[in-house]
Design an enzyme around this catalytic site. Structure first.
Site, mmCIF file in Angstrom:
data_model
loop_
_atom_site.group_PDB
_atom_site.id
_atom_site.type_symbol
_atom_site.label_atom_id
_atom_site.label_comp_id
_atom_site.label_asym_id
_atom_site.label_seq_id
_atom_site.Cartn_x
_atom_site.Cartn_y
_atom_site.Cartn_z
ATOM 1 N N ASP A 137 0.856 -1.180 0.000
ATOM 2 C CA ASP A 137 0.000 0.000 0.000
ATOM 3 C C ASP A 137 0.891 1.228 0.000
ATOM 4 O O ASP A 137 1.975 1.217 0.583
ATOM 5 C CB ASP A 137 -0.903 0.010 1.240
ATOM 6 C CG ASP A 137 -1.985 -1.056 1.193
ATOM 7 O OD1 ASP A 137 -2.474 -1.359 0.090
ATOM 8 O OD2 ASP A 137 -2.348 -1.576 2.255
ATOM 9 N N ASP A 159 -7.062 -1.197 -4.596
ATOM 10 C CA ASP A 159 -8.100 -0.843 -3.624
ATOM 11 C C ASP A 159 -9.015 0.248 -4.179
ATOM 12 O O ASP A 159 -10.237 0.184 -4.033
ATOM 13 C CB ASP A 159 -7.475 -0.335 -2.317
ATOM 14 C CG ASP A 159 -6.606 -1.364 -1.619
ATOM 15 O OD1 ASP A 159 -6.844 -2.574 -1.802
ATOM 16 O OD2 ASP A 159 -5.685 -0.948 -0.892
#
Length: 185
Positions: A137, A159
């Site tokens: 991330d 995401d």
């Protein structure tokens, strides 16, 4: 001699093309997600901030998430994470794609949204299967204390695709339901 006429009905193959074209979004999401993650892992040390934009409103950082959304399950056993975060999502994505190709009544928006969601799902699954540290991330956004969060949990392109396309899919189902209700009146 009697001549025989054979009638041939031509049916254009639009439904097939209508199903294939949105797969480009699926592929694009996977590629953009994986390329961005490779760049982040190459140029930003794990646990550090690489870039800041607009003060500290948007930051590009490098973190790994062995769990799922909001780091749920990060402390679970490797076996539990393997089954719940690899096998189950893979089965769900395969099921969704099979249903996608069998469905005849999807709108164009629904087709594109489903492919965007699947692209995001596969993007994160690639990390789960091939990165021992978990999902990479890197997008970190200031949240100004809303919901008790100073910063929104760090996320990535996969995401984003899942969330944005999920919202679009939900919106399209609501609009289809509303349209069907109005037609029945």
């Amino acid at each position: 001699m009697a001549t025989q006429t054979i009638a041939v009905e031509f049916k254009p193959q639009y439904p097939k093309a209508k199903k294939i074209l949105p797969l480009l979004l699926l592929i694009a999401v996977i590629l953009l997600d994986q390329i961005s993650k490779c760049l982040v892992t190459k140029y930003i040390s794990s646990g550090t901030i690489g870039f800041e934009f607009f003060g500290d409103i948007l930051r590009i950082i490098h973190v790994s998430n062995p769990g799922i959304a909001f780091s749920i399950g990060h402390g679970w056993s490797l076996a539990a994470r393997g089954i719940l975060f690899r096998i189950v999502p893979l089965a769900v994505l395969i099921f969704v794609l099979i249903a996608y190709f069998k469905a005849d009544n999807l709108t164009s928006l629904q087709s594109w949204a489903i492919c965007g969601i699947c692209g995001g799902g596969f993007g994160n699954l690639i990390d789960r299967f091939f990165r021992s540290e978990g999902v990479i991330d890197f997008i970190d956004v200031k949240f100004y204390g809303l919901f008790g969060l100073e910063r929104w949990p760090t996320f990535n392109i996969a995401d984003s695709a899942v969330v944005v396309c999920g919202i679009l899919l939900l919106f399209s189902f609501i609009m289809s339901f509303k349209k069907d209700s109005e037609e029945k009146k």
